[in-house]
Design an enzyme around this catalytic site. Structure first.
Site, short mmCIF file in Angstrom:
data_model
loop_
_atom_site.label_atom_id
_atom_site.label_comp_id
_atom_site.label_asym_id
_atom_site.label_seq_id
_atom_site.Cartn_x
_atom_site.Cartn_y
_atom_site.Cartn_z
N GLU A 123 29.07 38.00 108.61
CA GLU A 123 28.20 39.17 108.72
C GLU A 123 26.87 38.83 108.05
O GLU A 123 26.85 38.23 106.97
CB GLU A 123 28.78 40.41 108.02
N GLU A 168 36.36 41.50 102.97
CA GLU A 168 35.71 42.05 101.78
C GLU A 168 36.69 42.69 100.79
O GLU A 168 36.56 43.86 100.42
CB GLU A 168 34.64 43.07 102.20
#
Length: 739
Positions: free
Chosen positions: A326, A206
């Site tokens: 995720e 991320e």
């Protein structure tokens, strides 16, 4: 309210004009047990791909004061669960015991990496109890943002990765070298040779969320970093696949698709050649900022995937696979103490997303439910517990004490614990009721998921079973009751003609039959993409898209998929022509209306007659108002080895030919305004006939006791209806036109 069918039938016959269409419409679902559904080259349920947990086999959180002596066995073997992702190990050894290379500033000392790797392999070799789980650990390894990204953050409080950016040393080279050496040196080939090497590598976790949204770096610099790291990793490992860029929140439509242009499109343009797959993280926000609901599940997720798929195909000639490392829900309004309702918010998101991932089984490497084991690193006390945890302290939420027990999150794995087998053909009349099914010998697993915020009744049409009789049906229903997830299990010895599916709930039916289920036919699904995408919508202007190279068989179905991103209040009902013929738009778009999102971003899924398909197809789209974009255009084609009858699709819009017509049923006059007569062949006596509306709901159903029935249809709205009756293992169907 349940209405007795016999009473309804008698009232209808005497012409009560308001009956039939006042009864609550039912969703209809077809299950063709004898037809294998193959998506690309994939036709089986891969638990390693879909039934997963965010954990590695040798994490410390498996140990401790647990409710069971062997947590690994209870979870992994007990519910047939797979791992894996590890974002910690590669970071821990860097921070704890890796020094700077004395001869190269900003580089890790190779001898330290080798020493750490040897220790890791030896430690794992001695942990023989872990070796039996190796097949469950198809691992993804990912670097954390710090200290891997070269921005000066110290390692061991003494050194940091090189920030040089030259032709000889592109930005990120030092990070990539460390990662490449660590992956090579810390892993082996299994058992006493060391933990098996990770199959997948994510460059960094991320990065844009931290470095762009909350920092000063540019996407270009971060994508250059990806390229250098990938090049270095491959110097030391030619047997791993590498992907990026781990998007926290892939909001492609933001700022009228500027975010798409400046992020994912740019990443594909700059780094796509060096990436083996695309990594995105997908979360529902079911309760944020005092109750706002921002959902991925449903049409928004479809649009997110479709624009990425199409641009990948246009850019590289292939849809590179996805890694969903995720997924789940973020429960912002429920930060703090553990609650069963907080768990439910993640549970319902997970089940819905899994169903949508399964629709793309051919282009998804792996999906990882974001459920760490205990997440003690994210918990400071009973009133500040990490939202995502598989286990909690037994005394929560009163106190952070007691042994470790499962949170309600375990119900995800309990629900899916047995699903396996060959995928078979299914069809639902409502996009909000997702259905999938798998056959394994004598057993079939039928899966239903509800995107609606209210419960729904589903009529099940069991087709293709011949004389195979059901022995037992076990029903697992996971739904919300009293602010907690309830997994209710019941058994029966009869086929359920109808089931009731709770709001945002999931049902899995395990159906056991007397004989092995025979699969004799196929439905092969292929997805084709238009040659252009992301066109601005201008009022009254027709945008044309071409879908070429379409192959089809004699029988099949097709679905046209139109991605749309627009401000709220703009039309979602354009005129759409397929090869010059106007298509009938669906009355529903999958999922919620997205009213709490800043704008609408979703996919319209429109049935296209198989007979309309050509090798080269033209799609024209015209909106009355301007603003926003047509983000993607794609065509799903299902090639059947035989004509498949759709009881659940009265229009038969998507089939290659009308459903079976047969002289064993004669209807006259047809069309009719007031009354009609139905004549049944004598061999149909004893079977049930149904009158079905265009939405798939059954208006009437009755056992055939005589060869002729007269109906007063004056009270029915004008339109199309279908009358069907069973004849052995076939369905005889007739169209009725009410004028």
């Amino acid at each position: 309210m349940q209405v007795n069918r016999k009473i309804l039938f008698l009232l209808f016959l005497i012409g009560i004009s308001t009956l039939g269409f006042q009864v609550k419409a039912q969703v209809a679902v077809d299950i063709n047990f004898d037809v294998k559904h193959q998506v690309g080259s994939v036709s089986t349920f891969d638990r390693n791909k879909f039934v997963t947990i965010h954990a590695d086999i040798n994490e410390n959180e498996w140990e401790g004061n647990n409710f069971t002596e062997d947590l690994r066995n209870d979870l992994l073997n007990g519910y047939d669960v797979y791992m894996g992702r590890n974002t910690g190990g590669i970071t821990w050894y860097l921070n704890s015991s890796t020094n700077e290379d004395p001869s190269r500033s900003g580089y890790a000392n190779p001898s330290d990496i080798t020493s750490n790797g040897t220790n890791l392999k030896n430690t794992y070799a001695a942990q023989t109890s872990l070796h039996v789980y190796e097949h469950r650990n198809d691992q993804i390894i990912a670097a954390q943002l710090h200290p891997f990204y070269p921005d000066g953050q110290l390692i061991n409080d003494t050194w940091s990765f090189s920030q040089n950016d030259t032709d000889e040393e592109p930005f990120g080279t030092a990070t990539g070298e460390y990662m490449g050496r660590f992956i090579r040196d810390a892993f082996g080939s299994g058992t006493t040779a060391g933990q098996p090497k990770p199959k997948y590598v994510e460059v960094i976790n991320e990065p844009l969320w931290h470095l762009v949204d909350y920092g000063d770096d540019s996407p270009e610099q971060i994508f250059k970093f990806h390229n250098s790291v990938a090049d270095e990793i491959r110097k030391y490992n030619d047997d791993v696949v590498i992907g990026g860029y781990c998007t926290a929140f892939p909001d492609h439509e933001t700022d009228d698709f500027k975010e798409w242009e400046e992020r994912w499109k740019l990443f594909m343009d700059m780094s796509g050649e060096k990436m083996d797959y695309w990594t995105i993280h997908l979360y529902d926000f079911p309760s944020i900022n005092n109750g706002k609901q921002l959902y991925r599940k449903g049409s928004n997720m479809e649009a997110t995937f479709d624009i990425m798929e199409q641009y990948s195909f246009m850019k590289f000639g292939e849809v590179k696979p996805f890694m969903i490392s995720e997924f789940g829900a973020q429960m912002h309004d429920y930060f703090g103490a553990w609650s069963a309702y907080r768990d439910w918010l993640h549970i319902k998101a997970s089940n819905s997303m899994m169903m949508q991932f399964m629709e793309r089984a051919d282009i998804i490497n792996k999906t990882v439910n974001f459920l760490p084991l205990k997440a003690e690193w994210g918990t400071s006390g009973v009133d500040d517990t990490y939202n995502h945890r598989l286990l909690r302290k037994a005394d929560e939420p009163e106190s952070y004490t007691g042994e470790w027990v499962y949170t309600d999150m375990i119900k995800i794995y309990q629900l899916w614990s047995e699903v396996k087998g060959t995928r078979i053909d299914t069809y639902s009349t409502d996009l909000d009721v997702m259905v999938d099914a798998y056959v394994d010998g004598h057993t079939a697993f039928l899966i239903f998921n509800n995107l609606k915020f209210s419960s729904v009744s589903i009529a099940l049409n069991d087709l293709g079973l011949s004389d195979n009789k059901v022995k037992e049906v076990e029903t697992k229903h996971l739904f919300l009751k009293d602010n907690a997830a309830l997994l209710n299990t019941t058994t029966s010895t009869e086929w359920p003609e109808t089931i009731t599916l709770g709001a945002e709930a999931t049902i899995i039916l395990k159906c056991t039959f007397e004989n092995e289920i025979e699969i004799s036919d196929t439905s092969i699904e292929t997805k084709y993409y238009a040659d252009s995408y992301l066109k601005p919508i201008q009022a009254g202007t027709t945008e044309v898209f071409n879908i070429n190279g379409v192959a089809s068989s004699s029988h099949g179905e097709a679905v046209l998929r139109i991605g749309i991103g627009r401000e709220h209040g703009k039309s979602l009902s354009p005129e759409i022509k397929f090869n010059g013929e106007i298509l009938t738009l669906p009355g529903n778009i999958r999922g919620d209306e997205q009213t709490d999102r800043d704008s609408f971003f979703g996919v319209m899924e429109i049935a296209v007659s198989h007979a309309q398909l050509k090798e080269s197809n033209e799609v024209s789209i015209t909106f009355e108002d301007g603003g926003g974009h047509i983000s993607s255009v794609a065509l799903q084609v299902f090639e059947f080895s035989r004509a498949i009858e759709r009881l659940a699709q009265p229009f038969a819009l998507a089939t290659s030919q009308p459903v079976t017509q047969n002289a064993t049923i004669i209807i006259f006059p047809n069309p009719s305004q007031d009354s009609l007569s139905i004549q049944f062949a004598s061999e149909l006596i004893g079977n049930e006939w149904k009158l079905v509306a265009v939405d798939g709901s059954t208006i009437l159903g009755q056992t055939i006791s005589t060869t002729r029935v007269n109906l007063d249809v004056s009270g029915l709205p004008a339109g199309l209806y279908w009358l069907s009756a069973k004849q052995g293992n076939k369905i005889i169907t007739k169209k009725i036109v009410k004028q």
